[in-house]
Design a protein around this motif. Structure first.
Motif, PDB file in Angstrom:
ATOM      1  N   TRP A 189      -9.890  48.056  58.918  1.00 16.99           N
ATOM      2  CA  TRP A 189     -10.800  49.161  58.610  1.00 16.99           C
ATOM      3  C   TRP A 189     -10.669  49.593  57.148  1.00 16.99           C
ATOM      4  O   TRP A 189     -11.604  50.164  56.588  1.00 16.99           O
ATOM      5  CB  TRP A 189     -10.511  50.367  59.503  1.00 16.99           C
ATOM      6  CG  TRP A 189     -10.975  50.229  60.914  1.00 16.99           C
ATOM      7  CD1 TRP A 189     -10.190  50.202  62.024  1.00 16.99           C
ATOM      8  CD2 TRP A 189     -12.332  50.128  61.370  1.00 16.99           C
ATOM      9  NE1 TRP A 189     -10.982  50.084  63.152  1.00 16.99           N
ATOM     10  CE2 TRP A 189     -12.298  50.048  62.781  1.00 16.99           C
ATOM     11  CE3 TRP A 189     -13.565  50.098  60.734  1.00 16.99           C
ATOM     12  CZ2 TRP A 189     -13.441  49.930  63.558  1.00 16.99           C
ATOM     13  CZ3 TRP A 189     -14.713  49.993  61.504  1.00 16.99           C
ATOM     14  CH2 TRP A 189     -14.656  49.904  62.894  1.00 16.99           C
ATOM     15  N   LEU A 190      -9.479  49.352  56.567  1.00 12.69           N
ATOM     16  CA  LEU A 190      -9.252  49.777  55.179  1.00 12.69           C
ATOM     17  C   LEU A 190      -9.549  48.607  54.247  1.00 12.69           C
ATOM     18  O   LEU A 190      -8.993  47.518  54.386  1.00 12.69           O
ATOM     19  CB  LEU A 190      -7.807  50.244  55.004  1.00 12.69           C
ATOM     20  CG  LEU A 190      -7.450  51.457  55.883  1.00 12.69           C
ATOM     21  CD1 LEU A 190      -5.961  51.746  55.822  1.00 12.69           C
ATOM     22  CD2 LEU A 190      -8.269  52.681  55.448  1.00 12.69           C
ATOM     23  N   LEU A 191     -10.431  48.852  53.301  1.00  8.17           N
ATOM     24  CA  LEU A 191     -10.901  47.769  52.435  1.00  8.17           C
ATOM     25  C   LEU A 191      -9.769  47.166  51.617  1.00  8.17           C
ATOM     26  O   LEU A 191      -9.828  45.993  51.228  1.00  8.17           O
ATOM     27  CB  LEU A 191     -12.020  48.282  51.526  1.00  8.17           C
ATOM     28  CG  LEU A 191     -13.253  48.836  52.282  1.00  8.17           C
ATOM     29  CD1 LEU A 191     -14.280  49.389  51.286  1.00  8.17           C
ATOM     30  CD2 LEU A 191     -13.894  47.776  53.169  1.00  8.17           C
ATOM     31  N   GLN A 279     -19.537  57.278  50.983  1.00  5.69           N
ATOM     32  CA  GLN A 279     -18.273  56.572  50.797  1.00  5.69           C
ATOM     33  C   GLN A 279     -18.432  55.053  50.665  1.00  5.69           C
ATOM     34  O   GLN A 279     -17.814  54.453  49.781  1.00  5.69           O
ATOM     35  CB  GLN A 279     -17.306  56.948  51.919  1.00  5.69           C
ATOM     36  CG  GLN A 279     -15.852  56.790  51.475  1.00  5.69           C
ATOM     37  CD  GLN A 279     -14.865  57.580  52.313  1.00  5.69           C
ATOM     38  OE1 GLN A 279     -15.253  58.285  53.237  1.00  5.69           O
ATOM     39  NE2 GLN A 279     -13.590  57.460  51.986  1.00  5.69           N
ATOM     40  N   PRO A 280     -19.254  54.414  51.482  1.00  3.01           N
ATOM     41  CA  PRO A 280     -19.411  52.963  51.266  1.00  3.01           C
ATOM     42  C   PRO A 280     -19.972  52.645  49.885  1.00  3.01           C
ATOM     43  O   PRO A 280     -19.541  51.682  49.236  1.00  3.01           O
ATOM     44  CB  PRO A 280     -20.387  52.545  52.378  1.00  3.01           C
ATOM     45  CG  PRO A 280     -20.260  53.591  53.426  1.00  3.01           C
ATOM     46  CD  PRO A 280     -19.973  54.870  52.694  1.00  3.01           C
ATOM     47  N   ALA A 283     -17.207  53.068  47.344  1.00  4.93           N
ATOM     48  CA  ALA A 283     -16.172  52.035  47.457  1.00  4.93           C
ATOM     49  C   ALA A 283     -16.680  50.697  46.910  1.00  4.93           C
ATOM     50  O   ALA A 283     -15.996  50.031  46.118  1.00  4.93           O
ATOM     51  CB  ALA A 283     -15.745  51.884  48.916  1.00  4.93           C
ATOM     52  N   ARG A 286     -16.786  49.845  43.216  1.00  5.86           N
ATOM     53  CA  ARG A 286     -15.526  49.513  42.531  1.00  5.86           C
ATOM     54  C   ARG A 286     -15.374  48.000  42.505  1.00  5.86           C
ATOM     55  O   ARG A 286     -15.435  47.329  43.527  1.00  5.86           O
ATOM     56  CB  ARG A 286     -14.338  50.128  43.283  1.00  5.86           C
ATOM     57  CG  ARG A 286     -14.215  51.620  43.122  1.00  5.86           C
ATOM     58  CD  ARG A 286     -13.254  52.236  44.121  1.00  5.86           C
ATOM     59  NE  ARG A 286     -11.946  51.579  44.154  1.00  5.86           N
ATOM     60  CZ  ARG A 286     -10.928  52.010  44.901  1.00  5.86           C
ATOM     61  NH1 ARG A 286     -11.058  53.104  45.648  1.00  5.86           N
ATOM     62  NH2 ARG A 286      -9.769  51.375  44.900  1.00  5.86           N
ATOM     63  N   VAL A 289     -12.659  46.526  44.766  1.00  5.63           N
ATOM     64  CA  VAL A 289     -13.044  46.435  46.179  1.00  5.63           C
ATOM     65  C   VAL A 289     -13.912  45.193  46.392  1.00  5.63           C
ATOM     66  O   VAL A 289     -13.691  44.407  47.312  1.00  5.63           O
ATOM     67  CB  VAL A 289     -13.765  47.726  46.615  1.00  5.63           C
ATOM     68  CG1 VAL A 289     -14.427  47.535  47.981  1.00  5.63           C
ATOM     69  CG2 VAL A 289     -12.785  48.893  46.657  1.00  5.63           C
ATOM     70  N   GLU A 343     -22.587  48.713  52.749  1.00  2.00           N
ATOM     71  CA  GLU A 343     -23.327  48.748  54.014  1.00  2.00           C
ATOM     72  C   GLU A 343     -24.755  48.249  53.862  1.00  2.00           C
ATOM     73  O   GLU A 343     -25.044  47.416  53.010  1.00  2.00           O
ATOM     74  CB  GLU A 343     -23.320  50.179  54.585  1.00  2.00           C
ATOM     75  CG  GLU A 343     -22.099  50.466  55.420  1.00  2.00           C
ATOM     76  CD  GLU A 343     -22.299  49.920  56.815  1.00  2.00           C
ATOM     77  OE1 GLU A 343     -22.140  48.702  56.996  1.00  2.00           O
ATOM     78  OE2 GLU A 343     -22.593  50.715  57.715  1.00  2.00           O
ATOM     79  N   MET A 429     -27.082  60.834  60.420  1.00  2.00           N
ATOM     80  CA  MET A 429     -26.036  60.654  59.410  1.00  2.00           C
ATOM     81  C   MET A 429     -25.754  61.988  58.710  1.00  2.00           C
ATOM     82  O   MET A 429     -26.662  62.790  58.469  1.00  2.00           O
ATOM     83  CB  MET A 429     -26.457  59.602  58.382  1.00  2.00           C
ATOM     84  CG  MET A 429     -26.632  58.213  58.992  1.00  2.00           C
ATOM     85  SD  MET A 429     -27.161  56.974  57.761  1.00  2.00           S
ATOM     86  CE  MET A 429     -25.603  56.690  56.872  1.00  2.00           C
ATOM     87  N   ALA A 430     -24.514  62.159  58.339  1.00  2.00           N
ATOM     88  CA  ALA A 430     -24.127  63.409  57.687  1.00  2.00           C
ATOM     89  C   ALA A 430     -24.940  63.652  56.426  1.00  2.00           C
ATOM     90  O   ALA A 430     -25.283  64.793  56.097  1.00  2.00           O
ATOM     91  CB  ALA A 430     -22.634  63.380  57.368  1.00  2.00           C
TER      92      ALA A 430
ATOM     93  N   GLY B 518     -21.912  62.922  61.083  1.00  4.35           N
ATOM     94  CA  GLY B 518     -20.543  62.984  60.583  1.00  4.35           C
ATOM     95  C   GLY B 518     -19.481  62.731  61.632  1.00  4.35           C
ATOM     96  O   GLY B 518     -18.299  62.995  61.412  1.00  4.35           O
ATOM     97  N   GLY B 528     -16.090  52.188  54.464  1.00  9.09           N
ATOM     98  CA  GLY B 528     -16.004  52.578  53.058  1.00  9.09           C
ATOM     99  C   GLY B 528     -14.694  53.218  52.638  1.00  9.09           C
ATOM    100  O   GLY B 528     -14.581  53.677  51.514  1.00  9.09           O
ATOM    101  N   ALA B 529     -13.717  53.260  53.517  1.00  4.47           N
ATOM    102  CA  ALA B 529     -12.408  53.772  53.108  1.00  4.47           C
ATOM    103  C   ALA B 529     -11.580  52.610  52.569  1.00  4.47           C
ATOM    104  O   ALA B 529     -11.537  51.536  53.172  1.00  4.47           O
ATOM    105  CB  ALA B 529     -11.687  54.425  54.276  1.00  4.47           C
ATOM    106  N   VAL B 530     -10.937  52.841  51.443  1.00  4.32           N
ATOM    107  CA  VAL B 530     -10.128  51.786  50.832  1.00  4.32           C
ATOM    108  C   VAL B 530      -8.663  51.970  51.217  1.00  4.32           C
ATOM    109  O   VAL B 530      -7.999  51.032  51.661  1.00  4.32           O
ATOM    110  CB  VAL B 530     -10.294  51.806  49.298  1.00  4.32           C
ATOM    111  CG1 VAL B 530      -9.477  50.684  48.663  1.00  4.32           C
ATOM    112  CG2 VAL B 530     -11.777  51.687  48.918  1.00  4.32           C
TER     113      VAL B 530
END
Lengths: 553, 553
Positions: A189-191, A279-280, A283, A286, A289, A343, A429-430, B518, B528-530
């Motif tokens: 789950w963590l890139l 967030q995607p 991320a 970068r 990433v 995404e 979505m938020a 959310g 999207g979390a690194v």
């Protein structure tokens, strides 16, 4: 080569249109996808009806636009009553089987209203998008503080435990995690963990497991009824992590530069801006990433391709290539940092355009083998293609796409569509809340006519517009510049025409409607006749006669 | 006065909005309709979603636009899965019963697909528009050379035979025919016979028979569950013939002049032209026809009013006025020669505007009794009004209208709709063929904003436009004149916005959508979390842990 007895409908999840070597990727090697392309037609401009799993798939399975079937986002149920591929094919004596993922949420309320039990044959099909289930696994056994994302059982997870993988969720702790230097889980789950090899035997990972399920299905159905098998993989969808040897087959040197421009961040459309800044988007903007995740993504694609080769070998050895139509596609793409996005969600080509290869075993298709077709094609074209392939007439009052058979057979095609349509509903979505949008306002519509890509945003925003002729990489949003009013008006008009289509008039066919014309008098409905001599003699006779007893006053 | 325990939903068929004395008709007397208006609110600008029986009724019963439910014309089936008034009310513990007509054709193919038998409780409701059936009689026992228009049984016809009326179809030969000078049938199908008295005892004619059925229903449900009773008359719909004494209560002197102008025939819109020149249009453009038919129509209305008085007397005597909401309306109007037209079909007020009176027994409604409300109201507003009246919250993701409760209670209303929408699908009519139109092209959309009435025609025709402020009789089609481009564009934009509404997203509520915002991370979907420190501690804990056995490589 022969006739079509079966259809193998292979779908990958989040496979970009351009991550196939036959589509021109400079470093990605997909020899087995290319094998299929050499035997069939590759559609180079195929688009999904929504760049998100659930909504896109419901369009594939119903042959209808999202605006028509209403299952507009992941876990928005497909309303009971929508006919599916399975319904259309069963009418032709063809079974429809699922091997893998649908991302379908059943309309439990609607089923209860109609008394449909998910334990009944019909109810089970309604709950599973019209398929009979060989194996269903949606491939997202995520678990958070409030429980599992997917409350359905995961046959894959159960199988892993049978193989001795420990813990309550080996889908996460083995198939989608590596091991860090301390011996702890390096969650996929963590890139940051993307480059790690997943802690699983390669043959136990999801793609080989599902491929074996498909072969078992085909073996088990030898000599039975004709079938469609929807072989639906979760990969190369995130979590971005893959077992050895695929995890390091590709490296940073194989990563193509991102398609993006600083100018895109200058006065962007507010909706685009919100997605870039989620967030995607942050991320994948970068470089570290991208350089770590994209090789993992390529490894996942390579594993898919490798398994596809095994499947093709099996089909060839078993004679199935002679009687099986094979389709290879994806439910949408993946931005992978292009346009400052991660995404999918929006309508740039990396997200909304899909790979689509169709192999047709019929001799009529010989002349097109190995060719590329650049017609504007939509995901909803597959359902009528399948109906036609099985000898049926696609019901035009239900299915909104068109059979691809003429392209497969190199026949002249006139009056093909002028544009493709896609939609995105981000109301759950938020970021919709951050933009101040209610449930009906957070929706987007795309119209692409082959040159201009127009995006209408609900909620009072300006439109977006890209000219892919002068700007094939879609870097310049003309919607914020003056001088494009005429194009915008023209494309808006196309959207307007589309939105008025009679998409819900599904319970009466065009032939039935035409057959009703001028017939009501033949059943005695006489409107506007003053005198009997205005009627045909046989009708006049029907309303005439002796009056009998007099009841008047 | 009290609370609402029951709803009596009375519908007439083809009753014009202006043939009530309380609506200002100069000669027509409807003292009993007026009694209800004096106790309730009369909505003076109420419009149907389609000016034809079947489509209009499906909108009343589903609370949805025709473009949403798809049953766009008579005998176009209502597709299985569409929720109805009955479904929404049963959820609140309220039964929904039918006494009379629905003009609903069941979606037999869809029901078979879902395994729904019309003999089952649920199947029967699906086949009858969500109602439980006390008595169903669609009131059109027409018979032509190719058989009966309606293959269902007619309880009314059966009852007539039990009363001794002879022949195989006393609905035609008695209820809807007179006797000519030779003792032969003078069929009510022929307009020349409109002034004849029908050959039936007045109390045996359809309107009194159905009224008694309704009273029997109400008597039979004393002390039972709360109910909605849809009392749905066929009259004053054609055949235009009525028994004594109603047949000569009105005469040619009572007929108001037609609303028409020779200028309407000058360069008319092609669709309007086709309807003017069809047989009903030609017949009703003859003064002799109008002067003979309209008194019969008025007699039918007078009989409806008379029976409504008996019903009100019964309700008052039995105490039902204290606990029963009463609605009086019609499914559409009747041109009766206005605009050179017969029948309904198009969007002039005589056709698309309806009478609507709502009596609410609650004390909150005391302040509005006897008043007139000129808000723009649609037929689809009744379903949410009923849900609200029974204590429910109208499901805004399914029902497209809005509760009229604020108007009934004299509460301030903000943000009410800016326009009403109506549609007409004439694809199954012979004149569509004469105009060269295919099944998808013979469709019309109306937008009326309270001043301008805009009609969009599929098939490549220009729009129609009327300004009811300067031209309240709708005699001048501005659509053929220059200078109205801005209004046309504005109203087209309203239609465009309407056409994009998410009408099929019916399987998930707005609250559910807002509740998803959310939340995916709380169920373990991490995009999207690194690094782990980007996660909440409880989520981070979920994906962490010891790795266990090493399967890598």
């Amino acid at each position: 080569m022969g006739q079509i007895r079966n259809i193998l409908f292979v779908m990958y999840d989040q496979l970009r249109h351009d991550y196939l070597s036959c589509a021109g990727h400079p470093t990605m090697k997909t020899p087995n996808f290319d094998r299929l392309a050499a035997m069939g037609v590759r559609f180079s401009r195929a688009y999904v009806q929504s760049p998100v799993c659930g909504a896109s798939r419901m369009s594939f399975y119903t042959g209808r636009y999202v605006h028509s079937h209403g299952a507009a986002w992941n876990n928005f149920p497909l309303k009971v009553g929508e006919a599916t591929l399975g319904d259309h094919l069963r009418r032709l004596g063809v079974e429809s089987w699922l091997v893998g993922k649908t991302h379908m949420r059943a309309d439990a309320e609607g089923m209860a209203r109609l008394g449909l039990s998910p334990d009944s044959v019909i109810g089970a099909r309604v709950a599973d998008c019209g398929f009979d289930v060989w194996i269903r696994d949606d491939g997202l056994v995520a678990e958070g503080p409030e429980g599992f994302y997917d409350s359905k059982r995961s046959p894959y997870n159960e199988w892993l435990r049978q193989q001795g993988y420990e813990g309550h969720n080996p889908w996460h702790s083995n198939a989608n995690s590596g091991i860090d230097e301390n011996g702890d889980l390096a969650s996929g789950w963590l890139l940051k963990n993307a480059a790690e090899p997943a802690n699983i035997r390669e043959e136990d990972s999801e793609t080989p497991w599902l491929t074996r399920q498909a072969m078992a299905f085909i073996e088990g159905h030898k000599g039975g009824a004709p079938w469609l098998c929807h072989l639906s993989y979760i990969k190369p969808h995130w979590p971005y992590i893959v077992p050895a040897p695929w995890h390091d087959l590709y490296g940073p040197d194989d990563v193509v530069p991102p398609v993006r421009d600083m100018a895109e961040r200058d006065d962007p459309h507010p909706v685009f801006n919100a997605f870039m800044n989620n967030q995607p988007g942050q991320a994948f903007s970068r470089d570290d990433v991208r350089l770590s995740v994209i090789p993992a993504y390529m490894g996942l694609v390579a594993q898919c391709d490798d398994q596809f080769g095994k499947l093709l070998d099996y089909l060839q050895a078993s004679g199935r290539m002679d009687d099986t139509m094979i389709v290879l596609t994806s439910d949408h793409g993946d931005y992978l940092g292009d346009h400052w996005m991660g995404e999918k969600d929006l309508f740039h080509d990396p997200s909304v355009r899909i790979p689509l290869i169709v192999y047709d075993p019929r001799p009529e298709a010989d002349r097109t083998r190995g060719t590329v077709c650049d017609a504007l094609v939509e995901a909803i074209d597959l359902a009528p293609t399948f109906v036609e392939a099985m000898g049926g007439v696609p019901p035009a009052h239900v299915l909104e796409g068109r059979s691809l058979a003429p392209f497969l057979h190199g026949e002249p095609v006139t009056g093909w569509r002028e544009a493709v349509f896609s939609e995105y509903d981000y109301s759950a979505m938020a970021l919709a809340g951050n933009l101040g949008l209610g449930p009906n306002e957070a929706r987007l519509f795309m119209v692409f006519d082959g040159r201009y890509k127009f995006i209408h945003a609900e909620g009072g925003f300006r439109p977006m517009l890209f000219d892919l002729e002068t700007d094939p990489q879609e870097l310049v949003d003309l919607g914020k510049l003056p001088g494009h009013e005429a194009e915008i008006e023209r494309l808006e008009r196309m959207l307007f025409d589309w939105a008025r289509r009679p998409a819900q008039r599904t319970a009466i066919s065009h032939d039935e409607i035409l057959g009703m014309r001028g017939k009501s008098r033949r059943y005695g409905i006489i409107i506007g006749a003053v005198d009997p001599d205005e009627l045909a003699p046989d009708l006049r006779a029907k309303i005439s006669g002796r009056a009998g007893r007099d009841y008047r006053g």
